[in-house]
Write an enzyme that holds these catalytic residues in place. Structure first.
Site, mmCIF file in Angstrom:
data_model
loop_
_atom_site.group_PDB
_atom_site.id
_atom_site.type_symbol
_atom_site.label_atom_id
_atom_site.label_comp_id
_atom_site.label_asym_id
_atom_site.label_seq_id
_atom_site.Cartn_x
_atom_site.Cartn_y
_atom_site.Cartn_z
ATOM 1 C CG ASP A 30 -2.047 1.001 1.122
ATOM 2 O OD1 ASP A 30 -2.345 1.437 -0.006
ATOM 3 O OD2 ASP A 30 -2.614 1.357 2.165
ATOM 4 N N GLY A 31 0.359 2.312 -0.627
ATOM 5 C CA GLY A 31 1.025 3.607 -0.569
ATOM 6 C C GLY A 31 1.625 4.090 -1.878
ATOM 7 C CB THR A 76 -12.561 -8.497 -6.200
ATOM 8 O OG1 THR A 76 -12.634 -8.387 -4.765
ATOM 9 C CG2 THR A 76 -12.063 -9.885 -6.562
ATOM 10 C CG ASN A 78 -7.493 -2.584 -6.318
ATOM 11 O OD1 ASN A 78 -6.502 -3.301 -6.128
ATOM 12 N ND2 ASN A 78 -7.937 -1.736 -5.393
ATOM 13 N NE ARG A 207 -8.316 0.700 4.597
ATOM 14 C CZ ARG A 207 -7.908 1.955 4.720
ATOM 15 N NH1 ARG A 207 -7.838 2.512 5.925
ATOM 16 N NH2 ARG A 207 -7.541 2.656 3.670
ATOM 17 C CB SER A 209 -7.768 -3.952 2.353
ATOM 18 O OG SER A 209 -7.624 -2.674 2.921
#
Length: 263
Positions: A30-31, A76, A78, A207, A209
């Site tokens: 992430d990021g 799924t 995204n 989280r 996700s």
């Protein structure tokens, strides 16, 4: 003792117990978007740099003796992103595998992809299928991409498979247990290392996700503020050191010497 260069080019020494390297490491990468935004670049620049990080982390994990490295590449959910970004993300595996497969073969790394790959564009599917075929004889670490993957969908698909087996009299309802469900989940492809020992999420978000919800029941979770494009091998070593400092009890307790001798 493992030595790695930090972001400021200084050498960092991290002591790890080579007998306690996590067998399955899963990472929510992430990021990328925030990294690009900080540098006044388009979001896709972050995704491009993120793929370069995948190469370095893959080689480091393999060298450490990790058995499975699972990377959350595309969920799924995204598909809700702008079409231009989705198209770029769908083209990344093509470029990635085209350049990186020879190195994976050299490192004896085997590629696996879990997710609803039938819904991917044809060029992406071909790149994935070719990489899997070209590395199929490798016997080292499994580089497992979660691509068009969502854990709730995975669990529902697994339950549907079991329901069909019941209807076809191949399975009795009272025979359904944890092992039965494990068998029909996508991580069966990396058995016996279905469940991650360590889950890392970069970027500071805390989280899950919709990632490996069933499989991480007893995983150690580490949330790091480092954005994925800035994540270095030294960060992986540091996170594994944190993992090794924890006491994994799986819901039980560990006996002390006094407790065991008093029995």
């Amino acid at each position: 003792m493992f030595k790695q260069k930090a972001a400021d080019d200084t050498t960092v020494e991290i002591k790890l117990d080579e007998e306690r390297i996590p067998k399955h490491v899963a990472i929510i990468m992430d990021g990328n978007g925030r990294w690009a935004q900080k540098k006044l670049l388009p979001r896709v620049a972050g995704h491009k740099q993120g793929m370069e990080v995948v190469k370095e982390i893959t080689k480091t994990a393999s060298d450490l003796g990790v058995k499975v490295l699972t990377l959350y590449a595309f969920s799924t959910e995204n598909w809700k992103r702008p079409a231009s970004e989705v198209n770029f993300l769908m083209d990344l595996p093509v470029k990635f595998f085209d350049k990186f497969v020879p190195e994976l073969i050299e490192k004896n790394v085997k590629v696996n992809v879990m997710g609803y790959t039938d819904q991917l564009p044809a060029s992406t599917r071909k790149a994935v299928d070719d990489a899997i075929a070209q590395t199929s004889q490798n016997t080292g670490m499994i580089l497992n991409f979660a691509l068009n993957y969502g854990s709730r969908a995975e669990i529902i698909s697994g339950i549907q498979t079991l329901a069909t087996e019941v209807l076809e009299n191949k399975l009795k309802p009272d025979e359904i247990d944890e092992k039965t469900l494990d068998r029909v989940l996508m991580t069966q492809q990396v058995a016996p290392y279905n469940d991650p020992d360590l889950l890392i999420r970069t970027s500071g978000e805390e989280r899950i996700s919709n990632f490996l919800l069933w499989q991480i029941a007893y995983s150690e979770l580490i949330f790091t503020d480092v954005l994925w494009p800035d994540y270095k091998p030294v960060n992986l070593l540091a996170d594994i050191a944190k993992y090794q400092a924890r006491d994994r009890r799986y819901g039980g307790i560990k006996e002390t010497k006094k407790e065991s001798t008093d029995k």
